[in-house]
Write a protein that holds these residues in place. Structure first.
Motif, PDB file in Angstrom:
ATOM      1  N   VAL A 167     -13.119  22.152   8.571  1.00 15.95           N
ATOM      2  CA  VAL A 167     -11.832  22.725   8.088  1.00 15.95           C
ATOM      3  C   VAL A 167     -10.956  22.669   9.418  1.00 15.95           C
ATOM      4  N   MET A 168     -11.683  23.457  10.521  1.00 14.13           N
ATOM      5  CA  MET A 168     -10.853  23.631  11.723  1.00 14.13           C
ATOM      6  C   MET A 168     -10.377  22.340  12.511  1.00 14.13           C
ATOM      7  N   SER A 169     -11.324  21.318  12.463  1.00 14.14           N
ATOM      8  CA  SER A 169     -10.924  20.162  13.137  1.00 14.14           C
ATOM      9  C   SER A 169      -9.792  19.252  12.021  1.00 14.14           C
ATOM     10  N   THR A 170     -10.226  19.222  10.834  1.00 12.70           N
ATOM     11  CA  THR A 170      -9.286  18.591   9.914  1.00 12.70           C
ATOM     12  C   THR A 170      -7.733  19.264  10.032  1.00 12.70           C
ATOM     13  N   ALA A 171      -7.781  20.739   9.950  1.00 17.30           N
ATOM     14  CA  ALA A 171      -6.609  21.439  10.005  1.00 17.30           C
ATOM     15  C   ALA A 171      -5.749  21.063  11.582  1.00 17.30           C
ATOM     16  N   THR A 172      -6.482  20.821  12.262  1.00 13.11           N
ATOM     17  CA  THR A 172      -5.779  20.511  13.751  1.00 13.11           C
ATOM     18  C   THR A 172      -5.313  19.245  13.592  1.00 13.11           C
ATOM     19  N   ALA A 173      -5.900  18.148  12.941  1.00 15.14           N
ATOM     20  CA  ALA A 173      -5.508  16.750  13.027  1.00 15.14           C
ATOM     21  C   ALA A 173      -4.246  16.742  12.078  1.00 15.14           C
ATOM     22  N   VAL A 174      -4.245  17.551  10.945  1.00 13.25           N
ATOM     23  CA  VAL A 174      -3.146  17.703  10.054  1.00 13.25           C
ATOM     24  C   VAL A 174      -2.111  18.313  10.498  1.00 13.25           C
ATOM     25  N   SER A 175      -2.128  19.179  11.341  1.00 16.58           N
ATOM     26  CA  SER A 175      -1.033  20.131  12.134  1.00 16.58           C
ATOM     27  C   SER A 175      -0.242  19.196  13.073  1.00 16.58           C
ATOM     28  N   TYR A 176      -1.130  18.190  13.680  1.00 12.73           N
ATOM     29  CA  TYR A 176      -0.624  17.312  14.776  1.00 12.73           C
ATOM     30  C   TYR A 176       0.500  16.341  13.906  1.00 12.73           C
ATOM     31  N   SER A 224       3.562  29.933  13.811  1.00 11.70           N
ATOM     32  CA  SER A 224       3.038  29.167  12.461  1.00 11.70           C
ATOM     33  C   SER A 224       1.489  28.850  12.709  1.00 11.70           C
ATOM     34  N   LEU A 225       1.421  28.011  13.754  1.00 13.40           N
ATOM     35  CA  LEU A 225       0.051  27.691  14.262  1.00 13.40           C
ATOM     36  C   LEU A 225      -1.156  28.672  14.155  1.00 13.40           C
ATOM     37  N   PHE A 226      -0.507  29.855  14.556  1.00 12.81           N
ATOM     38  CA  PHE A 226      -1.296  30.879  15.212  1.00 12.81           C
ATOM     39  C   PHE A 226      -1.773  31.624  13.504  1.00 12.81           C
ATOM     40  N   GLY A 227      -0.938  31.425  12.805  1.00 10.76           N
ATOM     41  CA  GLY A 227      -1.097  32.349  11.293  1.00 10.76           C
ATOM     42  C   GLY A 227      -2.097  31.202  10.705  1.00 10.76           C
ATOM     43  N   LEU A 228      -1.873  29.976  10.768  1.00  4.23           N
ATOM     44  CA  LEU A 228      -2.761  29.075  10.056  1.00  4.23           C
ATOM     45  C   LEU A 228      -4.106  28.924  10.525  1.00  4.23           C
ATOM     46  N   MET A 260       0.807  -1.149   0.010  1.00  2.73           N
ATOM     47  CA  MET A 260      -0.058  -0.001   0.071  1.00  2.73           C
ATOM     48  C   MET A 260       0.798   1.297   0.017  1.00  2.73           C
ATOM     49  N   THR A 261       0.582   2.213  -0.795  1.00  2.00           N
ATOM     50  CA  THR A 261       1.207   3.444  -0.715  1.00  2.00           C
ATOM     51  C   THR A 261       0.934   4.432   0.309  1.00  2.00           C
ATOM     52  N   THR A 262       1.503   5.107   1.176  1.00  2.00           N
ATOM     53  CA  THR A 262       1.443   5.713   2.345  1.00  2.00           C
ATOM     54  C   THR A 262       1.126   7.159   1.996  1.00  2.00           C
ATOM     55  N   ALA A 263       0.322   7.748   2.099  1.00  2.00           N
ATOM     56  CA  ALA A 263      -0.022   9.209   1.496  1.00  2.00           C
ATOM     57  C   ALA A 263       0.457  10.154   2.783  1.00  2.00           C
ATOM     58  N   THR A 264       1.844  10.796   2.895  1.00  2.00           N
ATOM     59  CA  THR A 264       2.219  11.222   3.962  1.00  2.00           C
ATOM     60  C   THR A 264       2.183  12.689   3.402  1.00  2.00           C
ATOM     61  N   LEU A 265       2.785  13.656   4.701  1.00  3.67           N
ATOM     62  CA  LEU A 265       2.934  14.759   4.404  1.00  3.67           C
ATOM     63  C   LEU A 265       4.575  15.115   3.979  1.00  3.67           C
ATOM     64  N   GLY A 301      11.372  19.825   7.363  1.00  3.79           N
ATOM     65  CA  GLY A 301      12.397  20.430   8.236  1.00  3.79           C
ATOM     66  C   GLY A 301      11.711  21.456   9.368  1.00  3.79           C
ATOM     67  N   ARG A 302      10.483  21.955   8.662  1.00  2.00           N
ATOM     68  CA  ARG A 302      10.098  22.992   9.626  1.00  2.00           C
ATOM     69  C   ARG A 302       8.395  23.079   9.207  1.00  2.00           C
ATOM     70  N   PHE A 303       7.867  23.381  10.165  1.00  2.00           N
ATOM     71  CA  PHE A 303       6.297  23.539   9.940  1.00  2.00           C
ATOM     72  C   PHE A 303       6.041  24.662   8.991  1.00  2.00           C
ATOM     73  N   GLU A 304       5.153  24.232   8.047  1.00  5.06           N
ATOM     74  CA  GLU A 304       4.841  25.109   6.796  1.00  5.06           C
ATOM     75  C   GLU A 304       3.375  25.426   6.831  1.00  5.06           C
ATOM     76  N   ILE A 305       2.710  26.500   6.859  1.00  6.17           N
ATOM     77  CA  ILE A 305       1.326  26.738   6.880  1.00  6.17           C
ATOM     78  C   ILE A 305       0.925  26.401   5.579  1.00  6.17           C
ATOM     79  N   GLY A 306       1.380  26.715   4.502  1.00  4.68           N
ATOM     80  CA  GLY A 306       0.938  26.430   3.290  1.00  4.68           C
ATOM     81  C   GLY A 306       0.736  24.777   2.908  1.00  4.68           C
ATOM     82  N   ARG A 307       1.865  23.817   3.479  1.00  7.02           N
ATOM     83  CA  ARG A 307       1.486  22.531   3.417  1.00  7.02           C
ATOM     84  C   ARG A 307       0.369  22.016   4.028  1.00  7.02           C
ATOM     85  N   VAL A 308       0.286  22.759   5.392  1.00  9.13           N
ATOM     86  CA  VAL A 308      -1.036  22.136   6.154  1.00  9.13           C
ATOM     87  C   VAL A 308      -2.193  22.467   5.667  1.00  9.13           C
TER      88      VAL A 308
END
Length: 262
Positions: free
Chosen positions: A233-242, A188-192, A1-6, A10-17
């Motif tokens: 959107v908020m709940s999913t973004a929080t999970a992706v941020s984790y 960065s989380l604040f910006g997101l 199975m192909t794993t879909a990862t982020l 090297g650092r937390f990026e708002i755009g990627r999340v």
């Protein structure tokens, strides 16, 4: 199975999340809508209809509305409002927990299941309520004293629910773990979250105009749609941020995150 990862950034990026959040929602639009409507949209719709009817009677001075002459009825309505607010609070936590489970499954290359997501949310309900209350009281008290410390506390605890769902560390362990994960990335989380907040304001402004113009059932439906959308959107973004934070700070893959459920 192909794993879909982020990836292993090297650092937390708002755009990627942000992009990953909408990618998860798009791939699982039916599941996300179902969860959002069940835990957010439907309760909002019912409450808005009830509240609009009650306020309409007050504005019209309807003699059948005893709240105008009987204080006990007004007290009853106030207590009912408090109960509904608490119910909203619990349902929002259930939605977040369910979407955390669904998001991790999706990022692991699996197809999230509605029943499984709800089951995990219910299983974690009591400690999730504990976290929600402590975060609300702690960040709220700090905000009363000084606004910025309240924001910093809230950001530090912002991924406590995903930690609880995935790592099962209990209430205080999850809050402590969240502070460790978010350290160095809180602005960065604040910006997101600011971006999501602005998006919510734009959507509410547009649909709020329609609610004002139409009112009644149409207004209640539109209000429920907005609530469901933004909660998702908020709940999913929080999970992706984790997930992003664990990869940034620990190099943990989504496969490793998902092993707790294997």
């Amino acid at each position: 199975m192909t794993t879909a990862t982020l990836g292993r950034p090297g650092r937390f990026e708002i755009g990627r999340v942000f992009n990953s959040t909408f990618a998860v929602i798009t791939r699982n639009i039916g599941l996300c809508l179902g969860l959002a409507l069940l835990f957010s949209g439907l309760p909002t719709f019912i409450f808005q209809l009830w509240n609009e009817t009650r306020l309409g009677k007050l504005a019209a001075g309807d003699p059948s509305n005893l709240a105008l002459t009987d204080p006990s009825v007004a007290i009853r309505d106030s207590l009912l409002t408090i109960v509904i607010t608490l119910l909203y609070f619990i349902l929002s936590l259930l939605l977040q927990s369910a979407l955390v489970r669904a998001t991790i499954e999706d990022l692991n290359g699996k197809k999230p299941d509605f029943g499984d997501s709800v089951q995990i949310a219910i299983r974690c309900l009591l400690p999730t309520i504990g976290i929600g209350l402590l975060v609300a009281l702690g960040a709220g008290a700090a905000s009363v004293a000084l606004f910025v410390p309240g924001i910093i506390l809230w950001l530090g605890w912002s991924v406590s629910v995903p930690v609880l769902v995935q790592e099962r560390l209990g209430v205080f362990g999850s809050m402590s773990r969240s502070r460790a994960l978010t350290k160095g990335n809180r602005w960065s989380l604040f910006g997101l979250f600011v971006i999501i907040f602005i998006l919510a304001m734009v959507v509410q402004l547009v649909l709020g105009t329609a609610v004002y113009l139409f009112g009644g059932i149409i207004g209640a439906v539109l209000g429920a749609v907005v609530s469901a959308m933004m909660s998702t959107v908020m709940s999913t973004a929080t999970a992706v941020s984790y997930v992003e934070l664990r990869q940034v700070k620990e190099g943990t893959s989504v496969d490793e995150l998902a092993n707790i459920f294997s």
